[in-house]
Scaffold this active site. Structure first.
Site, short mmCIF file in Angstrom:
data_model
loop_
_atom_site.label_atom_id
_atom_site.label_comp_id
_atom_site.label_asym_id
_atom_site.label_seq_id
_atom_site.Cartn_x
_atom_site.Cartn_y
_atom_site.Cartn_z
N GLU A 25 -13.56 4.01 3.69
CA GLU A 25 -13.49 3.08 4.72
C GLU A 25 -14.41 3.43 5.87
OE1 GLU A 25 -9.48 1.31 6.32
OE2 GLU A 25 -9.72 3.25 6.72
N ALA A 65 -0.88 7.38 2.08
CA ALA A 65 -0.17 8.18 3.05
C ALA A 65 0.44 7.58 4.00
CB ALA A 65 -1.23 9.13 3.77
N ASN A 95 -12.01 8.16 15.29
CA ASN A 95 -12.44 7.83 14.07
C ASN A 95 -13.86 7.98 13.74
OD1 ASN A 95 -10.15 4.87 13.22
ND2 ASN A 95 -9.65 7.20 13.14
N SER A 120 -8.54 10.87 7.11
CA SER A 120 -8.45 9.82 5.69
C SER A 120 -9.67 9.60 4.99
CB SER A 120 -7.71 8.43 5.85
OG SER A 120 -8.64 7.61 7.03
N GLY A 168 1.40 3.99 4.08
CA GLY A 168 2.42 3.40 3.64
C GLY A 168 3.49 3.91 3.24
N ASN A 182 -7.36 0.88 10.36
CA ASN A 182 -8.49 1.38 11.03
C ASN A 182 -9.67 0.45 11.50
OD1 ASN A 182 -7.72 4.22 11.36
ND2 ASN A 182 -8.07 4.73 9.25
N GLY A 228 0.84 -1.17 -0.04
CA GLY A 228 -0.04 0.00 0.00
C GLY A 228 0.99 1.29 0.17
N LYS A 243 -9.21 4.08 20.04
CA LYS A 243 -8.88 4.99 18.61
C LYS A 243 -10.16 4.97 17.63
CE LYS A 243 -6.95 6.54 14.87
NZ LYS A 243 -6.04 5.66 14.04
#
Length: 300
Positions: A260, A13, A183, A248, A15, A102, A10, A179
């Protein structure tokens, strides 16, 4: 003695940041696996200055060879396809797989493909935005947390001197759900197509607070040790973020890429249903984003 071999799957960003920082140490043989070409050097502008690195860039899985560690950084919706494409070429009997993703379902896409004993889930908090092919803005120092299990110490050692802090935690369930609370709140930015500063708008913060409260309730049912203070802690973190920061989910929507969304807000709804916990705000925000994206696609 040959250098430890690392393959990152990947070139988004995250990766790019991981590959550049590992390659820049000079003590690892790093390959970055991506769909297509277009750049040779990675550039990361971070809080500790600029980093440039030239890992081996692979676009053809047939040219890949087994490594010591595979690190996947693809979005959750793309993990299964990427795994089927690259893992047969990169993994041998003792290769370990670190999943930087995520959400709370790190192993789902790899069921049947990888021995669970070789899989290491990773919580990542690396604020980074893709500026262009091979170019990334990293807004703050990176943090990753792994469960305290076999292989954790070896993974942590890979990142020594990279500027990314990696620790192990015996309560990884709490770590990843905490986390996810952050998100979940970020979906408001994606819905309104506004950067992180939207939290300072009186109409946005109550919705973000409700998203997080629902996530905390589901997390507790899943065994995470979160409490009433978590909502305030997450909201404080959101208020402290750079006002022009783009998460993201928003970045993908602005770029017209797949979202995602299921791994972030959708999983709260799904796990809430399992436990009989209502999650109307996460469901509504998820559905509104999906409707808006569908309308945008129809207009193209």
């Amino acid at each position: 003695m040959s250098l430890p071999r690392i393959a990152i799957i990947g070139a988004g960003a995250i990766g790019t940041v991981i590959a550049a920082r590992l390659a820049a140490t000079g003590r690892l043989d790093v390959s970055l696996c991506r769909r297509s070409g277009g750049f040779e050097t990675l550039h990361v502008q971070g809080p500790d200055g600029s980093i440039s690195a030239t890992p081996v860039l692979l676009t053809d899985p047939a040219r890949a060879a087994p490594v010591n560690w595979v690190i996947t950084t693809t979005k959750a919706y793309d993990s299964a396809a990427a795994a089927a494409t690259w893992l047969p070429h990169l993994m041998r009997g003792d290769t370990r797989l670190a999943v930087l993703q995520n959400g709370v379902e790190h192993g789902a896409a790899f069921a049947g493909l990888v021995d669970p004993a070789l899989l290491l889930p990773v919580m990542l908090d690396i604020p980074a935005e893709r500026l262009g092919p091979g170019r990334v803005l990293q807004r703050a120092s990176g943090l990753m947390v792994v469960p305290d299990q076999p292989g954790s110490a070896d993974f942590i050692a890979l990142f020594a001197g990279t500027g990314i802090a990696v620790t192990a935690d015996t309560d990884f369930t709490t770590v990843i759900w905490r986390k996810l609370c952050l998100n979940a709140a970020g979906a408001v930015s994606a819905l309104l197509r506004q950067p992180a500063g939207i939290i300072h708008h009186a109409g946005a913060e109550p919705v973000m607070r409700a998203l997080v409260a629902e996530c905390v309730a589901v997390a507790q049912a899943e065994g995470a040790k979160l409490d009433g203070d978590t909502v305030e802690q997450v909201m404080a973190a959101c208020r402290g973020a750079a006002v022009d920061g783009i998460n993201s989910l928003l970045a993908d929507r602005l770029a017209g890429r797949p979202l995602e969304l299921d791994a972030r807000n959708g999983v709260i709804v799904r796990r809430g249903e399992v436990h009989g916990i209502p999650t109307p705000v996460n469901r509504t925000v998820r559905d509104l984003i999906q409707a808006a994206v569908a309308a945008e696609q129809a207009q193209r």
